[in-house]
Design an enzyme around this catalytic site. Structure first.
Site, mmCIF file in Angstrom:
data_model
loop_
_atom_site.group_PDB
_atom_site.id
_atom_site.type_symbol
_atom_site.label_atom_id
_atom_site.label_comp_id
_atom_site.label_asym_id
_atom_site.label_seq_id
_atom_site.Cartn_x
_atom_site.Cartn_y
_atom_site.Cartn_z
ATOM 1 N N HIS A 68 -26.027 -53.344 -55.268
ATOM 2 C CA HIS A 68 -24.894 -52.442 -55.529
ATOM 3 C C HIS A 68 -24.889 -51.980 -56.989
ATOM 4 C CE1 HIS A 68 -20.444 -51.517 -54.456
ATOM 5 N NE2 HIS A 68 -20.794 -50.782 -55.491
ATOM 6 N N ARG A 72 -25.941 -42.951 -61.477
ATOM 7 C CA ARG A 72 -25.348 -41.721 -62.049
ATOM 8 C C ARG A 72 -26.235 -40.487 -62.000
ATOM 9 N NH1 ARG A 72 -20.636 -43.875 -61.214
ATOM 10 N NH2 ARG A 72 -19.834 -45.238 -62.841
ATOM 11 N N ASN A 102 -22.184 -42.124 -54.744
ATOM 12 C CA ASN A 102 -21.158 -41.264 -55.363
ATOM 13 C C ASN A 102 -21.660 -40.602 -56.650
ATOM 14 O OD1 ASN A 102 -21.183 -43.746 -56.640
ATOM 15 N ND2 ASN A 102 -18.980 -43.773 -57.057
ATOM 16 N N ASP A 160 -18.959 -45.708 -50.881
ATOM 17 C CA ASP A 160 -18.523 -46.526 -52.016
ATOM 18 C C ASP A 160 -17.903 -45.693 -53.138
ATOM 19 O OD1 ASP A 160 -18.253 -49.075 -53.344
ATOM 20 O OD2 ASP A 160 -19.645 -48.239 -54.790
ATOM 21 N N HIS A 187 -16.470 -50.295 -48.825
ATOM 22 C CA HIS A 187 -15.618 -50.374 -50.019
ATOM 23 C C HIS A 187 -14.214 -50.563 -49.450
ATOM 24 C CE1 HIS A 187 -14.074 -48.862 -54.053
ATOM 25 N NE2 HIS A 187 -13.017 -48.728 -53.279
ATOM 26 N N ASN A 286 -12.529 -51.328 -60.165
ATOM 27 C CA ASN A 286 -11.985 -51.196 -58.838
ATOM 28 C C ASN A 286 -12.919 -51.866 -57.832
ATOM 29 O OD1 ASN A 286 -10.359 -50.408 -56.773
ATOM 30 N ND2 ASN A 286 -11.221 -48.359 -56.588
ATOM 31 N N ASP A 313 -22.446 -54.155 -59.238
ATOM 32 C CA ASP A 313 -21.581 -52.965 -59.252
ATOM 33 C C ASP A 313 -21.681 -52.267 -60.619
ATOM 34 O OD1 ASP A 313 -19.896 -50.977 -58.441
ATOM 35 O OD2 ASP A 313 -18.113 -52.238 -58.217
HETATM 36 ZN ZN LIG Z 1 -16.913 -49.873 -54.338
#
Ligand SMILES: [Zn+2]
Length: 433
Positions: A68, A72, A102, A160, A187, A286, A313
């Site tokens: 995870h 970017r 994302n 996610d 998520h 988050n 993350d």
């Molecule tokens: Zn997430």
């Protein structure tokens, strides 16, 4: 080309090996594993001194796998790129990462998946497994073309950064995923309860006058997705578990035989909401940092195998997103380069078995993602990580390979550091001379 790593503490969770010994690497593969207890005493006298690494008792473990991260690229290359993110991964001991969709644009299309794979093959210091979106534009409505994305190299599906809000859409996604035997990564967050919260809801949020995110927002979402996995038979993985209630739900589901796995991140077993004190935007993430009770439950979950993996993350942000008032600051911290140092505390302070710790960082993510690696096996590609568990690691801007330095550990002196990373026989990071 031959290299010998000798006087190592070999830790291989796949085989349960934790013994002193040596590993011989030849032409990019593990050519031999030799144990002290079997009488190995430093043969291979034909090797030159430059081909022998005396590891002096340091840990030699399988190359780590982070399931995870946020790289970017495409779209926010000022925060991180595939090149810099995987270089940071190598510095942290990782030979492979799964990157979340994302980006800008999001990875909901084969062109983005293919771009990431090609870029990683050209410039990556680690293997990159792209995670594609569950829904188009991560909008939570229309499903992506899972079959085509899998063919293009997507490793799993997740929205996610956002949950899939509509239960009917998540059910459909799981049904399709099951058809492809693909993994759904959740998520888990109930958006109605998150509202405009910016940190954990509780004593600290009251003290600071910040809007809170209650732990029940995670609990409800984890409950729903487990229920859907049970109903559909899909393979479900819960990302970044932060609460005691979520750990308990996952424990119960596993006992019932539901096909669910889960990860947590080092910050959830290292820090609590107290870190937000002083409106520290490098403690904003988050899900948010929770309470001491949650932290202890996450540690217990790792120790009893409820939580399968430690993922970072890794979420780079520039000062533009972080050096602003707390309410407006972006969520997330970088984590690739501090993961090992922080995770070693589980062994030092919490009595976790080193084999189990390394499993959470290599073998278990490999099995969940169904990718190669995560073990020390003769004839397999030489994916190796050498850890000096006593070496101090001062986390400074200069010591980090990531383009961003948004970490609450900046300026701290941690203990334990990755000193060598090798991917398929190629050294991708080394502090050894
Ligand atoms: Zn997430």
């Amino acid at each position: 080309m031959e290299l010998l790593f000798e006087n190592a503490r070999l830790i291989d969770p796949a085989s349960g090996l934790d013994e002193m010994g040596a590993v011989l690497v030849r032409n990019g593969r593990i050519a031999g594993i030799f144990l002290l207890k079997d009488g190995f005493s430093g043969e291979f006298t034909h090797l030159l001194p430059s081909q022998r690494f005396n590891l002096k008792g340091r840990w030699l473990v399988p190359g780590l796998i982070d399931m995870h991260v946020h790289l970017r690229e495409p779209g926010e290359e000022y925060k991180e790129t595939i090149a810099t993110g995987t270089r940071a991964a190598a510095a942290g001991g990782f030979v492979a990462v799964a990157c979340m969709p994302n980006t800008k644009p999001v990875n909901d299309d084969v062109t983005v998946t293919t771009f990431i794979r090609h870029k990683a093959a050209m410039e990556g210091s680690a293997r990159v497994y792209p995670v594609a979106c569950i829904t188009k534009g991560q909008a939570g409505q229309a499903l992506t073309e899972m079959g085509m994305l899998l063919e293009a190299g997507a490793i799993a599906f997740s929205d996610d950064g956002r949950p899939v809000k509509d239960s009917a859409v998540m059910r459909l996604a799981m049904e399709y995923a099951r058809g492809f035997d693909a993994l759904i990564i959740s998520h888990a967050e109930e958006l109605g309860l998150v509202a405009d919260g910016v940190m954990n809801e509780g004593r600290m949020s009251q003290l600071l006058g910040l809007k809170g995110i209650p732990s029940v927002a995670e609990e409800i979402a984890v409950f729903r997705d487990i229920a859907l996995a049970k109903y559909t038979g899909a393979r479900l993985h819960i990302a970044h578990v932060s609460t005691k209630a979520a750990v308990e739900l996952i424990r119960r589901a596993k006992a019932e035989g539901v096909g669910v796995t889960a990860e947590t991140a080092p910050h959830y077993f290292t820090l609590t909401e107290e870190a937000v004190n002083g409106y520290n935007t490098n403690a904003k993430m988050n899900p948010p940092l929770r309470t001491e009770e949650d932290r202890q439950a996450v540690i217990e979950g790792l120790k009893d195998g409820t939580l399968d993996a430690i993922a970072t993350d890794h979420a780079p942000h520039s000062s533009l997103e972080k050096e602003v008032e707390f309410d407006r600051a972006a969520n997330g911290i970088i984590g690739l380069e501090t993961a090992v140092s922080l995770s070693l505390e589980l062994v030092r302070r919490h009595g976790m078995n080193p084999l189990q710790l390394i499993a959470c960082l290599s073998w278990n993510p490999a099995r969940i993602l169904r990718v190669a690696g995560g073990s020390l096996r003769v004839n397999e590609p030489a994916d190796l990580c050498v850890i000096d568990v006593d070496m101090p690691f001062e986390v400074t801007r200069e010591n980090l390979f990531s383009k961003s330095c948004n970490t609450p550990f900046l300026g701290q002196r941690l203990t334990g550091r990755v000193v060598l990373t090798m991917k398929a026989g190629v050294v991708t990071h080394s502090l050894l001379n």
